[in-house]
Design a protein around this motif. Structure first.
Motif, PDB file in Angstrom:
ATOM      1  N   LYS A   1     -46.313  77.392  34.845  1.00 46.79           N
ATOM      2  CA  LYS A   1     -47.645  76.849  34.573  1.00 46.79           C
ATOM      3  C   LYS A   1     -48.667  77.455  35.523  1.00 46.79           C
ATOM      4  O   LYS A   1     -48.320  77.944  36.596  1.00 46.79           O
ATOM      5  CB  LYS A   1     -47.631  75.330  34.727  1.00 46.79           C
ATOM      6  CG  LYS A   1     -46.838  74.641  33.650  1.00 46.79           C
ATOM      7  CD  LYS A   1     -46.941  73.146  33.785  1.00 46.79           C
ATOM      8  CE  LYS A   1     -46.168  72.470  32.668  1.00 46.79           C
ATOM      9  NZ  LYS A   1     -46.101  71.033  32.849  1.00 46.79           N
ATOM     10  N   ASN A   2     -49.915  77.361  35.111  1.00 47.63           N
ATOM     11  CA  ASN A   2     -51.015  77.830  35.941  1.00 47.63           C
ATOM     12  C   ASN A   2     -50.937  77.151  37.305  1.00 47.63           C
ATOM     13  O   ASN A   2     -50.845  75.943  37.399  1.00 47.63           O
ATOM     14  CB  ASN A   2     -52.341  77.500  35.246  1.00 47.63           C
ATOM     15  CG  ASN A   2     -53.522  78.065  35.993  1.00 47.63           C
ATOM     16  OD1 ASN A   2     -53.435  78.401  37.168  1.00 47.63           O
ATOM     17  ND2 ASN A   2     -54.638  78.165  35.312  1.00 47.63           N
ATOM     18  N   HIS A   3     -50.963  77.930  38.342  1.00 48.34           N
ATOM     19  CA  HIS A   3     -50.788  77.379  39.680  1.00 48.34           C
ATOM     20  C   HIS A   3     -52.080  77.372  40.506  1.00 48.34           C
ATOM     21  O   HIS A   3     -52.042  77.108  41.697  1.00 48.34           O
ATOM     22  CB  HIS A   3     -49.697  78.157  40.431  1.00 48.34           C
ATOM     23  CG  HIS A   3     -50.044  79.600  40.625  1.00 48.34           C
ATOM     24  ND1 HIS A   3     -49.806  80.532  39.669  1.00 48.34           N
ATOM     25  CD2 HIS A   3     -50.642  80.250  41.645  1.00 48.34           C
ATOM     26  CE1 HIS A   3     -50.219  81.707  40.084  1.00 48.34           C
ATOM     27  NE2 HIS A   3     -50.733  81.571  41.287  1.00 48.34           N
ATOM     28  N   ALA A   4     -53.219  77.664  39.881  1.00 49.96           N
ATOM     29  CA  ALA A   4     -54.483  77.670  40.623  1.00 49.96           C
ATOM     30  C   ALA A   4     -54.845  76.244  41.025  1.00 49.96           C
ATOM     31  O   ALA A   4     -54.759  75.321  40.220  1.00 49.96           O
ATOM     32  CB  ALA A   4     -55.586  78.268  39.766  1.00 49.96           C
ATOM     33  N   PRO A   5     -55.251  76.057  42.269  1.00 45.87           N
ATOM     34  CA  PRO A   5     -55.656  74.718  42.706  1.00 45.87           C
ATOM     35  C   PRO A   5     -56.859  74.233  41.894  1.00 45.87           C
ATOM     36  O   PRO A   5     -57.752  75.012  41.554  1.00 45.87           O
ATOM     37  CB  PRO A   5     -56.046  74.917  44.178  1.00 45.87           C
ATOM     38  CG  PRO A   5     -55.448  76.217  44.575  1.00 45.87           C
ATOM     39  CD  PRO A   5     -55.329  77.044  43.337  1.00 45.87           C
ATOM     40  N   GLU A   6     -56.855  72.956  41.588  1.00 46.13           N
ATOM     41  CA  GLU A   6     -57.920  72.371  40.780  1.00 46.13           C
ATOM     42  C   GLU A   6     -59.264  72.485  41.501  1.00 46.13           C
ATOM     43  O   GLU A   6     -59.360  72.253  42.712  1.00 46.13           O
ATOM     44  CB  GLU A   6     -57.616  70.903  40.486  1.00 46.13           C
ATOM     45  CG  GLU A   6     -58.527  70.314  39.443  1.00 46.13           C
ATOM     46  CD  GLU A   6     -58.087  68.920  39.026  1.00 46.13           C
ATOM     47  OE1 GLU A   6     -58.969  68.098  38.772  1.00 46.13           O
ATOM     48  OE2 GLU A   6     -56.864  68.684  38.972  1.00 46.13           O
ATOM     49  N   GLY A   7     -60.279  72.877  40.760  1.00 47.30           N
ATOM     50  CA  GLY A   7     -61.616  72.994  41.327  1.00 47.30           C
ATOM     51  C   GLY A   7     -61.924  74.365  41.913  1.00 47.30           C
ATOM     52  O   GLY A   7     -63.049  74.623  42.324  1.00 47.30           O
ATOM     53  N   TYR A   8     -60.946  75.248  41.961  1.00 47.99           N
ATOM     54  CA  TYR A   8     -61.152  76.582  42.506  1.00 47.99           C
ATOM     55  C   TYR A   8     -61.279  77.600  41.386  1.00 47.99           C
ATOM     56  O   TYR A   8     -60.687  77.445  40.322  1.00 47.99           O
ATOM     57  CB  TYR A   8     -59.977  76.999  43.410  1.00 47.99           C
ATOM     58  CG  TYR A   8     -59.974  76.300  44.737  1.00 47.99           C
ATOM     59  CD1 TYR A   8     -60.483  76.916  45.868  1.00 47.99           C
ATOM     60  CD2 TYR A   8     -59.455  75.016  44.862  1.00 47.99           C
ATOM     61  CE1 TYR A   8     -60.476  76.273  47.093  1.00 47.99           C
ATOM     62  CE2 TYR A   8     -59.448  74.359  46.080  1.00 47.99           C
ATOM     63  CZ  TYR A   8     -59.962  74.995  47.186  1.00 47.99           C
ATOM     64  OH  TYR A   8     -59.947  74.362  48.394  1.00 47.99           O
TER      65      TYR A   8
END
Length: 133
Positions: free
Chosen positions: A70-77
């Motif tokens: 799954k997408n692992h980008a931190p939320e809000g970034y």
């Protein structure tokens, strides 16, 4: 038992969804296969996959392993650069009749899927006693 398992190694694939620009990469997980007594063990490396995102299916002697990253980008970034590739893993094996399909066990820990494939009772070697005439 090595003849009882045939691997159908995949290749890295890219799937596109029509006009959608979303691209999903499919990778072939690295696999080690071991044998101990009457059990074959498969270790499949699927880094970045959560245990809830692993699917194992068995249909007509074909064992399919699928893991989704799954997408692992931190939320809000907002992502500026990406070297981690998103997508998933898939690997297929053809089992022989010598594997007891009802007793296959699987667990997933630290990005590694472990499968135990026990030999079927009817496939185990039998000792035949010779009587003196």
């Amino acid at each position: 038992m090595a003849q009882e398992l045939a691997t159908q190694g995949g290749r890295n694939m890219t799937q596109t969804n029509g006009a959608d620009t979303t691209v999903e990469h499919m990778f072939t997980p690295a696999v080690d296969i071991f044998e101990k007594d009457d059990t074959t063990v498969i270790l499949a490396d699927m880094p970045g996959v959560a245990s809830d995102d692993v699917d194992i299916t068995l249909e007509r002697q074909v064992l399919t392993l699928i893991g989704r990253v799954k997408n692992h980008a931190p939320e809000g970034y907002r992502r500026l650069s990406a070297e981690y590739r998103e997508g998933g893993y898939t690997r297929t094996f053809t089992l022989s009749d010598a594997v007891d399909q009802d007793k296959i066990k699987a667990d997933f820990k630290h990005g590694t899927l472990r499968l135990e494939l026990p030999r079927a009772a009817e496939a185990k070697p039998k000792k035949i006693t010779v009587k003196a005439a």
